[in-house]
Design an enzyme around this catalytic site. Structure first.
Site, PDB file in Angstrom:
ATOM      1  N   ASN A 114       0.833  -1.391   0.018  1.00  0.00           N
ATOM      2  CA  ASN A 114      -0.060  -0.094   0.179  1.00  0.00           C
ATOM      3  C   ASN A 114       0.810   1.253  -0.074  1.00  0.00           C
ATOM      4  O   ASN A 114       2.061   1.112  -0.181  1.00  0.00           O
ATOM      5  CB  ASN A 114      -0.856   0.348   1.158  1.00  0.00           C
ATOM      6  CG  ASN A 114      -2.341   0.542   0.758  1.00  0.00           C
ATOM      7  OD1 ASN A 114      -2.398   1.717   0.391  1.00  0.00           O
ATOM      8  ND2 ASN A 114      -3.421  -0.238   1.029  1.00  0.00           N
ATOM      9  N   HIS A 140       3.677  -0.215  -2.556  1.00  0.00           N
ATOM     10  CA  HIS A 140       4.116  -1.560  -2.580  1.00  0.00           C
ATOM     11  C   HIS A 140       5.575  -1.605  -2.424  1.00  0.00           C
ATOM     12  O   HIS A 140       6.232  -2.671  -3.178  1.00  0.00           O
ATOM     13  CB  HIS A 140       3.372  -2.268  -3.731  1.00  0.00           C
ATOM     14  CG  HIS A 140       1.892  -2.451  -3.745  1.00  0.00           C
ATOM     15  ND1 HIS A 140       1.249  -2.322  -2.502  1.00  0.00           N
ATOM     16  CD2 HIS A 140       0.921  -2.545  -4.884  1.00  0.00           C
ATOM     17  CE1 HIS A 140       0.051  -2.444  -2.844  1.00  0.00           C
ATOM     18  NE2 HIS A 140      -0.283  -2.601  -4.232  1.00  0.00           N
ATOM     19  N   HIS A 216      -1.428 -10.240  -3.456  1.00  0.00           N
ATOM     20  CA  HIS A 216      -2.069  -9.452  -4.219  1.00  0.00           C
ATOM     21  C   HIS A 216      -2.848 -10.052  -5.469  1.00  0.00           C
ATOM     22  O   HIS A 216      -2.906  -9.759  -6.694  1.00  0.00           O
ATOM     23  CB  HIS A 216      -1.141  -8.466  -4.963  1.00  0.00           C
ATOM     24  CG  HIS A 216      -1.985  -6.980  -5.371  1.00  0.00           C
ATOM     25  ND1 HIS A 216      -2.767  -6.887  -6.207  1.00  0.00           N
ATOM     26  CD2 HIS A 216      -1.466  -5.882  -4.938  1.00  0.00           C
ATOM     27  CE1 HIS A 216      -3.163  -5.611  -6.114  1.00  0.00           C
ATOM     28  NE2 HIS A 216      -2.487  -4.965  -5.374  1.00  0.00           N
ATOM     29  N   TYR A 218      -5.531 -11.385  -7.899  1.00  0.00           N
ATOM     30  CA  TYR A 218      -6.905 -10.784  -8.581  1.00  0.00           C
ATOM     31  C   TYR A 218      -7.765 -11.832  -8.931  1.00  0.00           C
ATOM     32  O   TYR A 218      -7.474 -12.920  -9.603  1.00  0.00           O
ATOM     33  CB  TYR A 218      -6.470 -10.061  -9.896  1.00  0.00           C
ATOM     34  CG  TYR A 218      -5.993  -8.748  -9.745  1.00  0.00           C
ATOM     35  CD1 TYR A 218      -4.502  -8.757  -9.462  1.00  0.00           C
ATOM     36  CD2 TYR A 218      -6.389  -7.686 -10.356  1.00  0.00           C
ATOM     37  CE1 TYR A 218      -3.881  -7.591  -9.431  1.00  0.00           C
ATOM     38  CE2 TYR A 218      -5.997  -6.574 -10.276  1.00  0.00           C
ATOM     39  CZ  TYR A 218      -4.470  -6.237  -9.755  1.00  0.00           C
ATOM     40  OH  TYR A 218      -3.824  -5.144  -9.643  1.00  0.00           O
ATOM     41  N   ASP A 282     -11.149   1.088  -4.165  1.00  0.00           N
ATOM     42  CA  ASP A 282      -9.437   0.789  -3.608  1.00  0.00           C
ATOM     43  C   ASP A 282      -9.574   1.513  -2.511  1.00  0.00           C
ATOM     44  O   ASP A 282      -9.007   2.549  -1.967  1.00  0.00           O
ATOM     45  CB  ASP A 282      -8.754   1.601  -4.773  1.00  0.00           C
ATOM     46  CG  ASP A 282      -7.362   1.447  -4.446  1.00  0.00           C
ATOM     47  OD1 ASP A 282      -6.700   0.440  -3.817  1.00  0.00           O
ATOM     48  OD2 ASP A 282      -6.320   1.963  -5.119  1.00  0.00           O
ATOM     49  N   GLU A 348      -6.997  -7.951  -0.164  1.00  0.00           N
ATOM     50  CA  GLU A 348      -5.666  -8.141   0.240  1.00  0.00           C
ATOM     51  C   GLU A 348      -5.664  -7.739   1.894  1.00  0.00           C
ATOM     52  O   GLU A 348      -5.726  -6.562   2.142  1.00  0.00           O
ATOM     53  CB  GLU A 348      -4.832  -6.777  -0.247  1.00  0.00           C
ATOM     54  CG  GLU A 348      -4.813  -6.822  -1.611  1.00  0.00           C
ATOM     55  CD  GLU A 348      -4.245  -5.452  -2.230  1.00  0.00           C
ATOM     56  OE1 GLU A 348      -3.344  -4.972  -2.056  1.00  0.00           O
ATOM     57  OE2 GLU A 348      -5.187  -4.986  -3.311  1.00  0.00           O
TER      58      GLU A 348
END
Ligand SMILES: *[C@@H]1O[C@H](CO)[C@@H](O)[C@H](O)[C@H]1NC(C)=O
Ligand SMILES: *[C@@H]1O[C@H](CO)[C@@H](O)[C@H](O)[C@H]1NC(C)=O
Ligand SMILES: *[C@@H]1O[C@H](CO)[C@@H](O)[C@H](O)[C@H]1NC(C)=O
Length: 383
Positions: A114, A140, A216, A218, A282, A348
């Site tokens: 983050n 990150h 992370h 998806y 987000d 996450e």
């Protein structure tokens, strides 16, 4: 090496009892072979350490592939309600593409996942300046975070009663600006026919440092190439979010999700209110279960009606970032399929973002006495 020394000793002992020149010749030939073999073995071992490969774990119908580039999940095959297997994570066909990736598909991000505001923080009176890779901020872990390095494979057992792969990475003092050497491990284990457990650990070897690792992946429960996830039903067990500014940096305030598009306390379609947000989700949710050292509790549940697949995410971390792939645009993925915005969602689990700059957030500082231990449990089912 020990074997090598022993062999030389043996040959030397034998040579001492030899007399003829022919036998001396045999001795030197033997010695040469042993040296050549040992040299080859050493070169081969160090080559293996740096080698980037694909690894698979299998248990029942569940099969998961990884690469040690970024300790990344490459594919997850699980059955739908009719028993049909699909790969439900976004990714690429080749390691080269993972190395060139800017989306963090499937990787473990760190040293601090983050954003860190202003790419700096102060710890024990020392100002640490980091690499800024998103405007003035660090995202990150910087330009070359843990998602962009080769991890060592320290254990690999493909099948059997406890299929597991353990990756490790030794991060050095000053890497991307972070203080101290850090030893990180990521242990992926199939603990049941439909459950993947990930344990991320980190040990500060000499200086205190912030650590916040995030997995992370998806997810698209309809299959990585099935389109968008707007009709997935999502539940998040967090009634507050860490409010952010226009650069997605936390202001330090926690606010209730009640009456906002962020409310997923009861299962809701991901797309039901996404248009009220500029790009999509987000956001970090403060999980209601609080923090616990070992106990994992439910963070989120995702359900896709069409395939009948459900994913439950459990963790011992205090937060979970919901990201709906807002910035994905024309990314050529597996099988040549082109991914677009909202092609998947990320859950996450992690510490709160920018915690190093917010004393009111749970601390992410790891010391030699207080190691890092982050557990994630992914449960798959279909009905
Ligand atoms: C690497 O990424 C860039 C930009 O995203 C792209 O243009 C290029 O084709 C990629 N190269 C490979 C080998 O995938
Ligand atoms: C970065 O910081 C500089 C100096 O404080 C400022 O002028 C600039 O607007 C900032 N950029 C962004 C993208 O925040
Ligand atoms: C990896 O995690 C599994 C499940 O928690 C555990 O049983 C196993 O001992 C761990 N492996 C290593 C090498 O730590």
């Amino acid at each position: 090496m020990l074997l090598f020394i022993r062999s030389v000793k043996q040959i030397w002992r034998r040579a001492k009892s030899l007399h003829s020149l022919a036998n001396m010749g045999k001795f030197f030939l033997g010695l040469f072979c042993v040296i050549a073999l040992a040299a080859f073995g050493i070169a081969n071992a160090s080559e293996k350490k740096r080698e980037i490969g694909i690894f698979e774990l299998k248990r029942g119908d569940l099969s998961v592939k990884f690469t040690n580039w970024g300790a990344t999940i490459v594919s997850v095959l699980v059955p739908d309600k009719h028993g049909k297997l699909d790969d439900i994570v976004l990714g690429y066909d080749s390691i080269r593409e993972y190395q060139n990736d800017t989306t963090y598909f499937g990787a473990i991000v760190g040293r601090v996942a983050n954003r860190i505001s202003g790419a700096k923080f102060t710890l024990n009176g020392v100002l640490y300046k980091l690499i800024a890779n998103e405007g003035n901020n660090t995202l990150h872990g910087g330009t070359r975070g843990f998602s962009d390095v080769v991890w060592k494979v320290t254990k690999y057992q493909k099948s059997g009663s406890s299929p597991q792969i353990v990756f490790s990475y030794r991060s050095f003092d000053g890497e991307e600006g972070f203080p101290g050497d850090l030893l990180v491990t990521a242990n992926y284990t199939l603990i049941a026919n439909n459950q993947l457990k990930l344990t991320m650990k980190a040990k500060a070897l000499n200086k205190p440092t912030p650590v916040n690792l995030a997995q992370h992946t998806y997810w698209n429960l309809g299959g990585h190439n099935s389109g968008d996830i707007l009709s997935h039903r999502l539940q998040i067990f967090g009634s507050r979010i860490t409010v952010v500014d226009n650069y997605l940096i936390p202001t330090g305030k926690l606010e209730s999700v009640k009456g906002t598009p962020y409310d997923f306390l009861k299962p809701r379609k991901v797309g039901s209110r996404i248009n009220k947000l500029p790009k999509g989700y987000d956001m970090n949710y403060a999980l209601d279960h609080g923090t616990g050292e070992e106990k994992v509790k439910k963070a989120a549940v995702v359900y896709d009606e069409k395939s009948g697949r459900t994913l439950e995410v459990l963790t011992n971390a205090p937060g979970v970032q919901l990201y709906t792939g807002n910035y994905i645009k024309d990314v050529k993925g597996k099988g040549g399929f082109v991914y677009q915005a909202h092609a998947a969602l990320c859950l996450e689990t992690q510490g709160y973002p920018d915690a190093v700059n917010h004393p009111n957030f749970p601390s992410t500082i790891v010391t030699s006495k207080k190691p890092y231990n982050h557990i994630m449990l992914f449960k798959f089912s279909a009905k």
